[in-house]
Enzyme design. Sequence first.
Site, PDB file in Angstrom:
ATOM      1  CE  LYS A  21       6.135  -1.078  10.103  1.00  0.00           C
ATOM      2  NZ  LYS A  21       5.127  -0.403   9.309  1.00  0.00           N
ATOM      3  CD  GLU A  31       9.531  -6.006   6.984  1.00  0.00           C
ATOM      4  OE1 GLU A  31       9.300  -4.865   6.508  1.00  0.00           O
ATOM      5  OE2 GLU A  31       9.217  -6.336   8.138  1.00  0.00           O
ATOM      6  CE  LYS A  56      -3.596   2.274   2.687  1.00  0.00           C
ATOM      7  NZ  LYS A  56      -4.515   2.213   3.808  1.00  0.00           N
ATOM      8  CD  GLU A 110      -1.619  -4.619  11.451  1.00  0.00           C
ATOM      9  OE1 GLU A 110      -2.310  -4.542  10.422  1.00  0.00           O
ATOM     10  OE2 GLU A 110      -0.388  -4.788  11.418  1.00  0.00           O
ATOM     11  CG  HIS A 122      -3.201 -36.138  16.221  1.00  0.00           C
ATOM     12  ND1 HIS A 122      -3.429 -37.370  16.798  1.00  0.00           N
ATOM     13  CD2 HIS A 122      -4.177 -35.971  15.291  1.00  0.00           C
ATOM     14  CE1 HIS A 122      -4.473 -37.934  16.212  1.00  0.00           C
ATOM     15  NE2 HIS A 122      -4.953 -37.106  15.292  1.00  0.00           N
ATOM     16  N   GLY A 147      -4.730  -2.145   5.077  1.00  0.00           N
ATOM     17  CA  GLY A 147      -3.940  -3.285   4.580  1.00  0.00           C
ATOM     18  C   GLY A 147      -4.605  -4.617   4.850  1.00  0.00           C
ATOM     19  NE  ARG A 148      -6.320  -4.072  11.001  1.00  0.00           N
ATOM     20  CZ  ARG A 148      -5.655  -2.931  11.135  1.00  0.00           C
ATOM     21  NH1 ARG A 148      -4.508  -2.762  10.486  1.00  0.00           N
ATOM     22  NH2 ARG A 148      -6.114  -1.952  11.883  1.00  0.00           N
TER      23      ARG A 148
HETATM   24  O1  F6P Z   1       3.496  -2.924   9.673  1.00  0.00           O
HETATM   25  C1  F6P Z   1       2.134  -3.209   9.610  1.00  0.00           C
HETATM   26  C2  F6P Z   1       1.586  -2.917   8.251  1.00  0.00           C
HETATM   27  O2  F6P Z   1       1.467  -1.562   8.048  1.00  0.00           O
HETATM   28  C3  F6P Z   1       0.253  -3.618   8.045  1.00  0.00           C
HETATM   29  O3  F6P Z   1      -0.805  -2.928   8.576  1.00  0.00           O
HETATM   30  C4  F6P Z   1       0.222  -3.743   6.563  1.00  0.00           C
HETATM   31  O4  F6P Z   1      -0.727  -4.678   6.146  1.00  0.00           O
HETATM   32  C5  F6P Z   1       1.645  -4.166   6.288  1.00  0.00           C
HETATM   33  O5  F6P Z   1       2.413  -3.440   7.226  1.00  0.00           O
HETATM   34  C6  F6P Z   1       2.146  -3.931   4.889  1.00  0.00           C
HETATM   35  O6  F6P Z   1       2.088  -2.586   4.538  1.00  0.00           O
HETATM   36  P1  F6P Z   1       2.247  -2.148   3.034  1.00  0.00           P
HETATM   37  O7  F6P Z   1       1.150  -2.754   2.255  1.00  0.00           O
HETATM   38  O8  F6P Z   1       2.200  -0.654   3.047  1.00  0.00           O
HETATM   39  O9  F6P Z   1       3.597  -2.648   2.557  1.00  0.00           O
END
Ligand code: F6P
Length: 553
Positions: free
Chosen positions: A515, A211, A205, A356, A387, A270-271
């Site tokens: 972060k 990452e 987003k 979250e 199990h 995002g979620r």
């Molecule tokens: O660090 C949490 C977060 O902001 C989530 O809410 C989100 O889904 C994820 O990181 C990824 O964010 P982006 O889509 O901006 O890379």
Amino acid sequence: MHLIERTAWKALEAHARDTADVAILDLFAEDPHRAASFSIEACGMLFDYSKNPLSAETLRRLFALAQDAGVPAQINAMFDGRRINITEKRAVLHTALRNRSNRQILVGAEDVMPGIHAMLQRMRGMADRIREGIARGATGRTFTDVVNIGIGGSDLGPLMVTTALRPYASKTLRAHFVSNVDGAHLAATLSGLNPETTLFIISSKTFTTQETLVNARSARQWLLTKLAGTVPAEVIVEHHFAAVSTNLDATAEFGIIPERVFGFWEWVGGRYSVWSAIGLPVALAIGFDRFEEFLSGACQMDEHFRTTPLERNLPVLAALIGIWHIDFLDHRTQAVLPYAQDLVHLPAFLQQLDMESNGKRVDRSGAPVNYLTGPVIWGAPGTNGQHAFFQHLHQGTQITPADFIVAVHPADDMPGHHDILLANCIAQTEALLRGKNVDEVHAELAAREMQGEEVQRLAPHRIFPGNRPSNTIILDRLDPNSLGALIAFYEHKVFVQGAIWNINSFDQWGVELGKQLAGDILQDLTAGQVSDRHDPSTRMLIRHVLQRSKQQK
Ligand code: F6P
């Protein structure tokens, strides 16, 4: 007035004290129609909540709490595009993404529906062209693999849904998901892939997530190295990369051409984003018509949620039962137990969705809350969990309410499997409810010709207390439509709980501190020296890593 000072809350506290000794089986004995009246069939699912320690009176008081918290008005505020994400001043409109009616949805003065339709059309175009082999790699070969690079909501939604809909997925276009910055994730994924036939979707987003950007750059490097000497670098990136983001400057800077960039909107969290172009890997895997069925399933649940009275409203009921467990019975965790291997990623998806959203400690005014909010969500598919951790569910000292999810019809033609799966799922809900008392254990041991002291010694270990709560959700089959409804059900459950707890379910400031500190520590690791702004433990850990990495060089 604080939530816990309100009459509806106090009435529930008193009721919890008064009914502490009532067993769920007593409730069944009192009401021969309980199974029917404490279950609802809607939106393609049966939701059985009868195996919970609550009566009609409990529900009446819970509905009073929901009314008192203004849940109906809050539902309308969300669907109407009001800026209910108050800390970010944003509307919350993932429901607009799957609005299959002609209803206008306004954010301010702007109807968002034309933009959504245009985005869906572009997704269809891309999915069709890739699936039909019209859009190809830089060297002219048809794509065989799609790698989604994203994390959190830009990974878990498409990963969970693509996995869940495996039986509907293309056999010639495989989807992969890379999220972890641990290079092992990307390396393991790339090791089986042909660069000429691999398409990358960079899903972020913000397009600032560390990452995702690190993985995206490494993927680009891998592609450029492997395809060096075939066609110019920019042609490779043009053909092999797409992006889903709201940050169009950053996607352009990465080298992704505008035709391959899918935007979305700040009012999609995002979620909650799998319904947007973040769902592109799903559409590529199952085709766009199926993706639309997925949207339609969610839309049916939205309409049910928006228009059904609280008393028959699936997400509202699930939310209130959760609140009863968390705030009045002190059950702080919630297990999610899909009896469907294809739903293997559902617990992780719901972890982000719920934890979250509702892992919050201050209310909307910023005041600390003095009641429990979002539970710890965990789980794994049955029968595997049986199990492993089911021992704890049956005989542990903590009570964990559990959601069991299963489909009547199997996804695959594997004779003899599905009845066993169904039997196990239903049996676990029965075992949790019924337990096994001392007389039953004695009789069982006697039948094994055990007597006297040996029986006394073993019996306590073999007793099940029972009276352990569960919901059971039965779908006809796990398909795009029912999965869409199931996810929307959980989204709205989380919404209602946040509404009652008076918290903002739509921000996530709690992820930021780590972060920032990771940035500081990365500087230390790069510089090879420990800054004294860290605490002693953190300094020791950094020093240890620096020393060990020097020794191994
Ligand atoms: O660090 C949490 C977060 O902001 C989530 O809410 C989100 O889904 C994820 O990181 C990824 O964010 P982006 O889509 O901006 O890379």
